[in-house]
Design an enzyme around this catalytic site. Structure first.
Site, short mmCIF file in Angstrom:
data_model
loop_
_atom_site.label_atom_id
_atom_site.label_comp_id
_atom_site.label_asym_id
_atom_site.label_seq_id
_atom_site.Cartn_x
_atom_site.Cartn_y
_atom_site.Cartn_z
N CYS A 61 0.81 -1.22 0.00
CA CYS A 61 0.00 0.00 0.00
C CYS A 61 0.84 1.27 0.00
O CYS A 61 0.36 2.35 -0.35
CB CYS A 61 -0.94 0.00 1.20
SG CYS A 61 -1.98 -1.44 1.24
N HIS A 95 -3.48 7.06 2.41
CA HIS A 95 -3.86 5.77 1.80
C HIS A 95 -5.24 5.41 2.34
O HIS A 95 -5.52 5.55 3.53
CB HIS A 95 -2.82 4.71 2.18
CG HIS A 95 -3.29 3.31 1.91
ND1 HIS A 95 -3.79 2.94 0.68
CD2 HIS A 95 -3.35 2.21 2.70
CE1 HIS A 95 -4.13 1.66 0.74
NE2 HIS A 95 -3.88 1.20 1.95
N ASN A 100 -10.15 -0.28 -0.38
CA ASN A 100 -8.70 -0.20 -0.32
C ASN A 100 -8.12 -0.73 -1.64
O ASN A 100 -8.21 -1.93 -1.91
CB ASN A 100 -8.22 -1.04 0.88
CG ASN A 100 -6.70 -1.04 1.04
OD1 ASN A 100 -5.97 -0.64 0.14
ND2 ASN A 100 -6.24 -1.52 2.18
O1 UT7 Z 1 -3.90 -1.38 3.43
C1 UT7 Z 1 -2.97 -1.29 4.44
C2 UT7 Z 1 -3.01 -2.32 5.47
N1 UT7 Z 1 -4.29 -2.66 5.95
C3 UT7 Z 1 -4.91 -1.98 6.89
O2 UT7 Z 1 -4.45 -0.95 7.31
C4 UT7 Z 1 -6.16 -2.57 7.45
C5 UT7 Z 1 -6.12 -2.48 8.91
N2 UT7 Z 1 -7.19 -3.16 9.60
C6 UT7 Z 1 -8.52 -2.84 9.52
O3 UT7 Z 1 -8.94 -2.01 8.74
C7 UT7 Z 1 -9.43 -3.49 10.54
O4 UT7 Z 1 -8.66 -4.20 11.45
C8 UT7 Z 1 -10.53 -4.42 9.93
C9 UT7 Z 1 -11.58 -3.59 9.23
C10 UT7 Z 1 -9.88 -5.39 8.98
C11 UT7 Z 1 -11.22 -5.20 11.04
O5 UT7 Z 1 -11.74 -4.32 12.02
P1 UT7 Z 1 -11.46 -4.59 13.57
O6 UT7 Z 1 -12.19 -3.56 14.31
O7 UT7 Z 1 -9.98 -4.62 13.74
O8 UT7 Z 1 -12.12 -5.98 13.78
P2 UT7 Z 1 -11.49 -7.36 14.32
O9 UT7 Z 1 -10.57 -7.94 13.29
O10 UT7 Z 1 -10.95 -7.14 15.70
O11 UT7 Z 1 -12.78 -8.25 14.41
C12 UT7 Z 1 -13.87 -7.91 15.26
C13 UT7 Z 1 -15.00 -8.92 15.04
C14 UT7 Z 1 -14.53 -10.38 15.06
O12 UT7 Z 1 -15.54 -11.14 15.69
P3 UT7 Z 1 -15.37 -11.59 17.23
O13 UT7 Z 1 -14.12 -12.40 17.27
O14 UT7 Z 1 -15.28 -10.31 18.01
O15 UT7 Z 1 -16.62 -12.36 17.47
C15 UT7 Z 1 -14.48 -10.75 13.59
O16 UT7 Z 1 -14.69 -12.13 13.38
O17 UT7 Z 1 -15.57 -8.70 13.76
C16 UT7 Z 1 -15.64 -9.96 13.05
N3 UT7 Z 1 -15.54 -9.68 11.62
C17 UT7 Z 1 -16.61 -9.41 10.85
N4 UT7 Z 1 -17.93 -9.35 11.12
C18 UT7 Z 1 -18.75 -9.03 10.13
C19 UT7 Z 1 -14.41 -9.61 10.87
N5 UT7 Z 1 -14.75 -9.30 9.60
C20 UT7 Z 1 -16.09 -9.19 9.56
C21 UT7 Z 1 -17.02 -8.87 8.55
N6 UT7 Z 1 -18.33 -8.80 8.87
N7 UT7 Z 1 -16.64 -8.61 7.29
#
Ligand code: UT7
Length: 326
Positions: free
Chosen positions: A113, A253, A283
């Site tokens: 990225c 980004h 993204n």
């Molecule tokens: O491009 C450069 C590099 N990339 C980034 O900078 C991306 C950085 N990360 C992010 O944008 C975020 O971490 C995400 C959007 C990917 C995820 O958000 P988060 O607030 O960090 O969520 P998490 O991974 O901690 O997951 C929270 C919950 C989990 O469920 P439990 O374990 O709390 O029951 C996941 O299983 O959300 C669940 N989850 C979803 N639920 C519905 C993960 N993806 C989804 C989804 N829909 N698509």
């Protein structure tokens, strides 16, 4: 002293729109979750026959048109991508041929990225050194081909698109003032594609196990990004004796609206000074900054003499910023 100035910008995004509601039908997710956690509403998906060089070609033609420059005048083409047409040759070489830039050298840069800023910095260095005068820098991604469409933690985030800029040598005070590049390979596994390289060549087994798709430890990546980006922008400003309020536009980004908002808040920048378009494109990795820059320029959000900052964070891990006097 020679400087590199951006004299033209362009973008291309595929026609097909994939909305959050469409993704709701594919994996266990919801429009509400995606909007609240990421800020994304929809993304573009390349047509079956479109590869990274096709998107790059369209964006590059726009950039050359706006610079008023013919492709045959280019000295160098750099394409930032993690989803090039094929592992060999570089997408930049394919683009060089298709655009008719006969005398240009061409190569790809892979810094995920942060790729566009890494490529911009390379172009800037060649121009400052007096080696090349006219350089085309492109970020082009067809991430939909590297996406596991059964993995809800990544498939909701990514999109396809391309952005391009033309850089030309100038003696004036406008142009790229500084670029900062950083990397920390100890966190390489936060964001990676396990198979398809020399470590794990593609086999029937790797394909079956989906190991040629992008894997991301999103939450850990998120935390490092927020911590790192504020420091990065502040050190860029400090070096030039500027304050956040001197900046007319921050072009981050487009990974996650929460990362963008947190960085802006820590810098004391209102969101009206931040370019945001991830709601429409998701993204797009190396393409996200040049797409956002082109939209900012064409919508009149960047004016002559403005200070703008580009910043990115991504796989590698890599992070980078550029300060530009427009
Ligand atoms: O491009 C450069 C590099 N990339 C980034 O900078 C991306 C950085 N990360 C992010 O944008 C975020 O971490 C995400 C959007 C990917 C995820 O958000 P988060 O607030 O960090 O969520 P998490 O991974 O901690 O997951 C929270 C919950 C989990 O469920 P439990 O374990 O709390 O029951 C996941 O299983 O959300 C669940 N989850 C979803 N639920 C519905 C993960 N993806 C989804 C989804 N829909 N698509």
């Amino acid at each position: 002293m020679l400087k590199a100035r951006i004299t033209g910008t362009g973008l291309y995004v595929p026609k097909k729109v994939l909305t959050n509601l469409d993704i709701e039908k594919m994996v266990d997710t919801s429009d509400e979750w995606i909007r609240e956690r990421t800020g994304i509403r929809e993304r573009r998906i390349a047509a079956e026959e479109e590869a990274a060089s096709d998107l790059a070609l369209m964006a590059s033609n726009e950039a050359l048109k706006s610079a008023g420059l013919k492709a045959r005048k280019l000295d160098l083409i750099i394409v930032a991508t993690v989803s090039g047409d094929m592992p060999l040759p570089s997408t930049a070489c394919i683009l060089q041929h298709r655009i008719g830039a006969k005398k240009a050298a061409a190569f790809d840069v892979n810094a995920a990225c942060s790729g566009f800023i890494y490529a911009l910095s390379t172009a800037d260095a060649y121009i400052r050194a007096g080696i090349y005068r006219r350089v085309l820098v492109v970020g082009s991604e067809v991430l939909s081909r590297l996406t596991d469409w059964t993995d809800r933690s990544t498939c909701v985030l990514l999109g396809d698109g391309a952005g391009a800029v033309v850089l030309e040598a100038t003696d004036g005070d406008r142009g790229i003032l500084s670029v900062k590049l950083n990397a920390d390979g100890s966190m390489w596994d936060l964001l990676h594609i396990p198979a398809g390289g020399s470590r794990m060549p593609a086999t029937e087994k790797t394909v079956k196990e989906g190991l040629h798709y992008m894997k991301m430890r999103g939450n850990e990546t998120f935390k490092v990004a927020v911590r790192t980006l504020e420091k990065l922008v502040l050190s860029t400003l400090k070096e030039h004796k500027l304050k956040p309020e001197d900046i007319s536009l921050l072009i981050p980004h487009q990974a996650n609206l929460r990362i963008i908002s947190a960085t802006a808040k820590r810098l004391g920048l209102g969101l009206e000074k931040v370019m945001i378009n991830l709601d429409r494109y998701g993204n797009t990795s190396a393409a996200s900054i040049p797409i956002a820059l082109d939209e900012a320029v064409r919508s009149g959000r960047v004016r002559e003499g403005d200070y703008i900052i580009l910043e990115a964070f991504g796989g590698g891990l890599t992070w980078a910023s550029a300060l530009i006097k427009w």
